[in-house]
Write a protein that holds these residues in place. Structure first.
Motif, mmCIF file in Angstrom:
data_model
loop_
_atom_site.group_PDB
_atom_site.id
_atom_site.type_symbol
_atom_site.label_atom_id
_atom_site.label_comp_id
_atom_site.label_asym_id
_atom_site.label_seq_id
_atom_site.Cartn_x
_atom_site.Cartn_y
_atom_site.Cartn_z
ATOM 1 N N SER A 132 35.074 38.157 40.639
ATOM 2 C CA SER A 132 36.287 37.683 39.982
ATOM 3 C C SER A 132 36.107 36.175 39.744
ATOM 4 N N PRO A 133 36.893 35.600 38.829
ATOM 5 C CA PRO A 133 36.678 34.204 38.448
ATOM 6 C C PRO A 133 36.760 33.184 39.589
ATOM 7 N N GLY A 154 29.542 40.209 38.264
ATOM 8 C CA GLY A 154 30.349 41.143 39.028
ATOM 9 C C GLY A 154 31.254 40.512 40.067
ATOM 10 N N ASN A 183 33.548 30.286 32.889
ATOM 11 C CA ASN A 183 33.594 30.865 34.224
ATOM 12 C C ASN A 183 33.945 32.348 34.159
ATOM 13 N N GLN A 184 34.846 32.728 33.272
ATOM 14 C CA GLN A 184 35.217 34.137 33.127
ATOM 15 C C GLN A 184 34.013 34.963 32.679
ATOM 16 N N GLU A 185 33.283 34.486 31.681
ATOM 17 C CA GLU A 185 32.096 35.197 31.197
ATOM 18 C C GLU A 185 31.046 35.326 32.297
ATOM 19 N N GLN A 194 21.904 33.592 35.275
ATOM 20 C CA GLN A 194 22.748 33.613 34.079
ATOM 21 C C GLN A 194 22.926 32.204 33.508
ATOM 22 N N ALA A 242 31.538 35.189 35.580
ATOM 23 C CA ALA A 242 32.060 36.096 36.604
ATOM 24 C C ALA A 242 31.860 37.553 36.185
ATOM 25 N N ASP A 243 32.149 37.872 34.933
ATOM 26 C CA ASP A 243 31.959 39.237 34.430
ATOM 27 C C ASP A 243 30.495 39.662 34.510
ATOM 28 N N LYS A 244 29.587 38.762 34.157
ATOM 29 C CA LYS A 244 28.162 39.097 34.138
ATOM 30 C C LYS A 244 27.596 39.332 35.535
ATOM 31 N N CYS A 298 33.652 33.117 41.842
ATOM 32 C CA CYS A 298 32.530 32.682 41.020
ATOM 33 C C CYS A 298 32.551 31.161 40.867
#
Length: 165
Positions: free
Chosen positions: A40-41, A38, A30-32, A21, A34-36, A44
């Motif tokens: 949590s922030p 799977g 970091n949030q984006e 990614q 982590a979402d990609k 990640c």
């Protein structure tokens, strides 16, 4: 120092997904990220920082469109050196590292050359000036062969992570 199995960094599937990614878009928050992948922030971010600390992630860069900036000529230059000594190579590498036109420099084998450079300039006039006033003036350069890129077929900075376990 050559890479040996002792100094390779172990990467698991989650780390590989993170790296894939980031290679596609280093500007992800970091949030984006982590979402990609799977996660949590917090975990990640810990993984990213661990890979930075281990030297797996060297730096993050922004890739620019060279043509939109007027840098439409890319040259591949093969350079032969007169002597194959560590001092001669070190002096060449130090000098060529100062030239912003040089995007890549490799010490190579298997050619009638010692170095291969990838150079980006606005046009042939600029290339001619760069070649005559910079490259051929470096002590030890004994031969230069230039080729010019007609079209970029594959232009990627991403490493093939599928080989990692």
């Amino acid at each position: 120092m050559p890479t040996t199995s002792e100094n390779l960094i172990k990467i698991d599937k989650t780390d590989r997904r993170i790296l894939e990614q980031l290679q596609q878009d280093g500007s992800l928050t970091n949030q984006e990220l982590a979402d990609k992948v799977g996660l949590s922030p917090s975990p990640c971010l810990r993984r990213v920082r661990a890979m930075e600390d281990a030297g797996v992630i060297v730096r993050k860069v922004t890739i620019l469109d060279h043509k939109k900036l007027g840098l439409s000529l890319t040259a591949i230059i093969l350079i032969g050196m007169d002597r194959h000594t560590p001092e001669r190579f070190a002096a060449f590498e130090e000098q060529v590292a100062e030239y912003p036109e040089v995007q890549e420099c490799y010490l190579i084998t298997g050619q009638d050359a010692d170095y291969m450079l990838k150079v980006v300039v606005p046009d042939m006039d600029h290339y001619h000036h760069f070649l005559l006033n910079r490259i051929t003036r470096i002590q030890g350069v004994s031969g230069v062969h230039s080729s010019f890129v007609l079209r970029r077929v594959i232009d990627s900075t991403a490493l093939p992570l599928g080989y990692l376990s």
